[in-house]
Design a protein around this motif. Structure first.
Motif, PDB file in Angstrom:
ATOM      1  N   PHE A 155       8.098  11.267   3.661  1.00 45.55           N
ATOM      2  CA  PHE A 155       6.964  11.636   2.816  1.00 45.55           C
ATOM      3  C   PHE A 155       7.146  11.115   1.387  1.00 45.55           C
ATOM      4  N   LEU A 156       8.405  11.034   0.926  1.00 47.51           N
ATOM      5  CA  LEU A 156       8.666  10.427  -0.385  1.00 47.51           C
ATOM      6  C   LEU A 156       8.185   8.977  -0.373  1.00 47.51           C
ATOM      7  N   SER A 157       8.402   8.299   0.752  1.00 47.05           N
ATOM      8  CA  SER A 157       8.006   6.892   0.839  1.00 47.05           C
ATOM      9  C   SER A 157       6.492   6.739   0.686  1.00 47.05           C
ATOM     10  N   PHE A 158       5.727   7.691   1.223  1.00 48.33           N
ATOM     11  CA  PHE A 158       4.268   7.587   1.091  1.00 48.33           C
ATOM     12  C   PHE A 158       3.840   7.806  -0.360  1.00 48.33           C
ATOM     13  N   ILE A 159       4.566   8.655  -1.083  1.00 46.37           N
ATOM     14  CA  ILE A 159       4.254   8.861  -2.508  1.00 46.37           C
ATOM     15  C   ILE A 159       4.503   7.561  -3.272  1.00 46.37           C
ATOM     16  N   LEU A 160       5.637   6.896  -2.964  1.00 46.71           N
ATOM     17  CA  LEU A 160       5.969   5.639  -3.642  1.00 46.71           C
ATOM     18  C   LEU A 160       4.936   4.560  -3.302  1.00 46.71           C
ATOM     19  N   LEU A 161       4.451   4.577  -2.073  1.00 39.46           N
ATOM     20  CA  LEU A 161       3.416   3.610  -1.681  1.00 39.46           C
ATOM     21  C   LEU A 161       2.146   3.852  -2.493  1.00 39.46           C
ATOM     22  N   LYS A 162       1.785   5.145  -2.659  1.00 37.22           N
ATOM     23  CA  LYS A 162       0.592   5.478  -3.446  1.00 37.22           C
ATOM     24  C   LYS A 162       0.731   4.970  -4.878  1.00 37.22           C
ATOM     25  N   ILE A 163       1.912   5.185  -5.479  1.00 41.17           N
ATOM     26  CA  ILE A 163       2.126   4.744  -6.866  1.00 41.17           C
ATOM     27  C   ILE A 163       1.978   3.223  -6.935  1.00 41.17           C
ATOM     28  N   ALA A 164       2.572   2.519  -5.956  1.00 40.25           N
ATOM     29  CA  ALA A 164       2.495   1.051  -5.943  1.00 40.25           C
ATOM     30  C   ALA A 164       1.039   0.597  -5.869  1.00 40.25           C
ATOM     31  N   VAL A 165       0.265   1.238  -5.002  1.00 41.66           N
ATOM     32  CA  VAL A 165      -1.142   0.839  -4.822  1.00 41.66           C
ATOM     33  C   VAL A 165      -1.931   1.106  -6.110  1.00 41.66           C
ATOM     34  N   LEU A 166      -1.595   2.200  -6.802  1.00 40.31           N
ATOM     35  CA  LEU A 166      -2.321   2.517  -8.041  1.00 40.31           C
ATOM     36  C   LEU A 166      -2.054   1.503  -9.151  1.00 40.31           C
ATOM     37  N   LEU A 167      -0.997   0.699  -9.006  1.00 37.10           N
ATOM     38  CA  LEU A 167      -0.700  -0.329 -10.015  1.00 37.10           C
ATOM     39  C   LEU A 167      -1.575  -1.576  -9.841  1.00 37.10           C
ATOM     40  N   VAL A 168      -2.145  -1.738  -8.641  1.00 44.42           N
ATOM     41  CA  VAL A 168      -2.880  -2.984  -8.341  1.00 44.42           C
ATOM     42  C   VAL A 168      -4.038  -3.245  -9.308  1.00 44.42           C
ATOM     43  N   PRO A 169      -4.892  -2.233  -9.622  1.00 45.32           N
ATOM     44  CA  PRO A 169      -5.984  -2.537 -10.574  1.00 45.32           C
ATOM     45  C   PRO A 169      -5.474  -3.051 -11.919  1.00 45.32           C
ATOM     46  N   PHE A 170      -4.318  -2.541 -12.366  1.00 43.71           N
ATOM     47  CA  PHE A 170      -3.743  -3.007 -13.637  1.00 43.71           C
ATOM     48  C   PHE A 170      -3.318  -4.476 -13.517  1.00 43.71           C
ATOM     49  N   ILE A 171      -2.721  -4.822 -12.359  1.00 49.27           N
ATOM     50  CA  ILE A 171      -2.280  -6.215 -12.149  1.00 49.27           C
ATOM     51  C   ILE A 171      -3.503  -7.148 -12.192  1.00 49.27           C
ATOM     52  N   ILE A 172      -4.579  -6.745 -11.511  1.00 49.71           N
ATOM     53  CA  ILE A 172      -5.786  -7.587 -11.497  1.00 49.71           C
ATOM     54  C   ILE A 172      -6.346  -7.706 -12.931  1.00 49.71           C
ATOM     55  N   LEU A 219      11.303   4.846   3.581  1.00 48.46           N
ATOM     56  CA  LEU A 219      10.883   5.139   4.958  1.00 48.46           C
ATOM     57  C   LEU A 219      12.031   4.852   5.935  1.00 48.46           C
ATOM     58  N   ILE A 220      12.717   3.730   5.722  1.00 46.56           N
ATOM     59  CA  ILE A 220      13.831   3.388   6.622  1.00 46.56           C
ATOM     60  C   ILE A 220      14.961   4.399   6.445  1.00 46.56           C
ATOM     61  N   LEU A 221      15.267   4.757   5.179  1.00 48.36           N
ATOM     62  CA  LEU A 221      16.364   5.694   4.923  1.00 48.36           C
ATOM     63  C   LEU A 221      16.138   7.025   5.643  1.00 48.36           C
ATOM     64  N   GLY A 222      14.879   7.436   5.742  1.00 53.78           N
ATOM     65  CA  GLY A 222      14.575   8.699   6.431  1.00 53.78           C
ATOM     66  C   GLY A 222      14.506   8.526   7.939  1.00 53.78           C
ATOM     67  N   GLN A 223      13.711   7.539   8.372  1.00 56.32           N
ATOM     68  CA  GLN A 223      13.446   7.404   9.813  1.00 56.32           C
ATOM     69  C   GLN A 223      14.670   6.970  10.612  1.00 56.32           C
ATOM     70  N   THR A 224      15.634   6.319   9.948  1.00 54.30           N
ATOM     71  CA  THR A 224      16.879   5.955  10.647  1.00 54.30           C
ATOM     72  C   THR A 224      17.505   7.204  11.252  1.00 54.30           C
ATOM     73  N   PHE A 225      17.455   8.322  10.503  1.00 52.95           N
ATOM     74  CA  PHE A 225      18.133   9.537  10.973  1.00 52.95           C
ATOM     75  C   PHE A 225      17.223  10.419  11.849  1.00 52.95           C
ATOM     76  N   LYS A 226      16.019   9.886  12.149  1.00 56.05           N
ATOM     77  CA  LYS A 226      15.207  10.506  13.195  1.00 56.05           C
ATOM     78  C   LYS A 226      15.384   9.721  14.494  1.00 56.05           C
ATOM     79  N   THR A 227      15.506   8.405  14.372  1.00 52.92           N
ATOM     80  CA  THR A 227      15.509   7.565  15.578  1.00 52.92           C
ATOM     81  C   THR A 227      16.917   7.255  16.097  1.00 52.92           C
TER      82      THR A 227
END
Lengths: 428, 110
Positions: free
Chosen positions: A285-302, A331-339
């Motif tokens: 779930f931390l990974s999804f938060i980081l993804l959201k932050i990354a996506v929110l940077l896109v309008p600034f880049i444009i 995501l990998i750091l978390g899901q590795t220890f699920k799979t």
């Protein structure tokens, strides 16, 4: 009809991918430590290119390929088409990846770099063929299949475009400069390969791990078509005209697709039967938060790109770091220890269950190491990304040290799981 | 969930086997397969000392499916000396979250 079977051949190939990608993660942190100053410059820097490709290929792609051989049969509900094809793909991928990273690091765009790119392209095609033929073994079509097949196709196109860019260093293939195509290459990889594959697999696994009541697929269907439309629109428009005000429209379409996926996750989370969320899932779930932050940077880049403001370089750098080292890594750091514990547990305990008291999959990794790893990774996130944006070396050094600690803790824990010895606690 | 006919002379043994199967734990959820509602029925052939367990899985390609099936067989054969066990997987009725017992829901923290 029986349930899916684990076999020694599949076990070996999956675990080899996990082990090699863990080593690549550690190597990646070493390269980052050796090139801290490069993070204050432009992203088209030989060392940054080497690090990005080690992160994307050795860390992200390799572990996704390995996990896919185990998980795609679960998601598609059929057996893997060919283990030999999987080994062949791995055998071509590894020298290709090492050769490419080394060629970028030393920046010798000659025959070695070109051969490496071709090896990676062949490997990606073999992986895609294996996944496609696995899916062909069954009739039922699901939205997860659309995500996974599209992701594999995007991987092939990403590597093909990357190979063309490699050849473009020594022979004139493209009329425009490499940076123009780098945007397309990066987004085909990030959105086309990583995002589509991770949505496809996680949309099946996350409800399973959370024991969620929510079974709907309408949001996923919307997510798929919106993301694919935005990606295709971006690739064509950016290829023909570069970034423009229309890029905002593509961002909104893609953002809406991503929002549908987040709503899907939220519904799964709300309707879960299993109330306690474990640490590997919290990492996810931390990974999804980081993804959201990354996506929110896109309008600034444009915005800064259209204004020809050099700030666009800094935003692009932080965006790339949030995507590769934030979202994908977390995501990998978390899901590795699920799979991985499940895969190892099945090998050691499947024949003993019901006869003896045995450890459970979640007992196979060291919980204290995972806690320490999560803390180290959080320190990396709050120091490295701002450090790169403000170009402040002490913060970048702190971040890289924290990431190296994360990698060491991760590799120790992966070794604990892989080298687990069978033990029982008396008869049932 | 399996039900028992008290006029059946083997109903006590069936109920006992059902209780014994509570020792089989789903490795991911840490809850036994009876409270998860995975076991649909038990049939006993007293003459041949054979037990037939009819059960389902949460999905046809449940990654833990093979482990759960072998655990059921091992558990019965380990606890009832001389008996052999066989598991038949069925997909009707389809397992759903409503199949989880009240105790199972309590164990899940609901």
């Amino acid at each position: 009809m029986t349930a899916i079977k684990q076999n020694p051949g599949l076990y070996r190939i999956v675990v080899t991918h996990y082990a090699v990608s863990a080593c690549c993660f550690l190597a990646l942190t070493l390269l980052m430590l050796l090139s801290v100053k490069a993070f204050t410059g432009h992203y088209f820097h030989p060392q940054i290119l080497a690090i990005t490709h080690l992160a994307a290929l050795g860390w992200g792609t390799l572990i996704i390929m390995g996990a896919s051989y185990q998980l795609i049969p679960v998601v598609l509900e059929t057996d893997l088409y060919s283990e030999k094809l999987a080994w062949l793909s791995f055998g071509l991928f590894l020298p290709g990846m090492v050769g490419l990273v080394w060629s970028f690091w030393t920046f010798i765009p000659g025959i070695h770099m070109q051969c490496s790119a071709l090896l990676l392209l062949t490997s990606s095609i073999l992986f895609t063929v294996n996944v496609y033929l696995t899916g062909c073994k069954k009739q039922q079509e699901t939205i997860q299949e659309d995500f996974i097949f599209s992701a594999c196709l995007c991987l092939c196109f990403t590597v093909a475009l990357g190979a063309a860019l490699v050849f473009n260093f020594t022979m004139q293939i493209f009329s425009q400069d490499s940076l123009h195509f780098l945007k397309l290459h990066a987004h085909l990889g990030l959105i086309g390969w990583f995002l589509l594959m991770l949505i496809g697999v996680s949309s099946k696994l996350i409800p399973m791990f959370l024991v969620s009541r929510y079974q709907g697929t309408r949001l996923l269907t919307w997510s798929y078509y919106l993301i694919i439309s935005a990606l295709l629109y971006f690739l064509i428009d950016a290829y023909l005209f570069g970034l423009s005000y229309r890029t905002y429209i593509m961002f909104l379409i893609g953002g809406a697709g991503l929002a549908c996926y987040f709503v899907f996750l939220y519904k799964c989370l709300r309707s879960r039967l299993r109330k306690q969320i474990d640490l590997p899932m919290l990492n996810s779930f931390l990974s999804f938060i980081l993804l959201k932050i990354a996506v929110l940077l896109v309008p600034f880049i444009i915005y800064f790109h259209l204004k020809h403001n050099p700030a666009t370089i800094r935003f692009s750098m932080v965006y790339g770091e949030l995507m590769f080292m934030g979202w994908i890594t977390s995501l990998i750091l978390g899901q590795t220890f699920k799979t991985l514990p499940f895969i190892v547990w099945v090998k050691h305990y499947e024949h003993l269950t019901g006869k003896f008291k045995t450890p459970l999959p979640s007992d196979l990794f060291a919980d204290y190491l995972l806690k320490a790893q999560t803390i180290a990774f959080l320190i990396f996130c709050v120091t490295f990304m701002p450090g790169c944006y403000f170009m402040w070396l002490p913060l970048i050094y702190t971040g890289v040290t924290a990431l190296m600690t994360t990698a060491l803790l991760y590799i120790c824990n992966v070794c604990i799981v892989i080298f687990h010895q069978t033990r029982t606690y008396g008869q049932l | 969930m399996a039900s028992f006919d008290i006029t059946d002379p083997l109903s006590f043994l069936k109920a006992e086997i059902m209780e014994t199967l509570r020792l089989v734990i789903d490795p991911e959820l840490h809850i036994n397969i009876i409270d998860l509602g995975l076991v649909y029925g038990i049939a006993i052939d007293a003459d041949n000392r054979a037990v037939l367990v009819t059960m389902t899985l949460s999905s046809a390609y449940c990654p833990m499916g093979e482990s759960i099936i072998s655990a059921v067989k091992n558990c019965i054969e380990g606890h009832y000396t001389g008996y052999t066990a066989e598991v038949v997987l069925v997909w009707q009725p389809v397992w759903s979250y409503d199949s989880i017992s009240e105790e199972g829901k309590r164990l899940l923290g609901l």
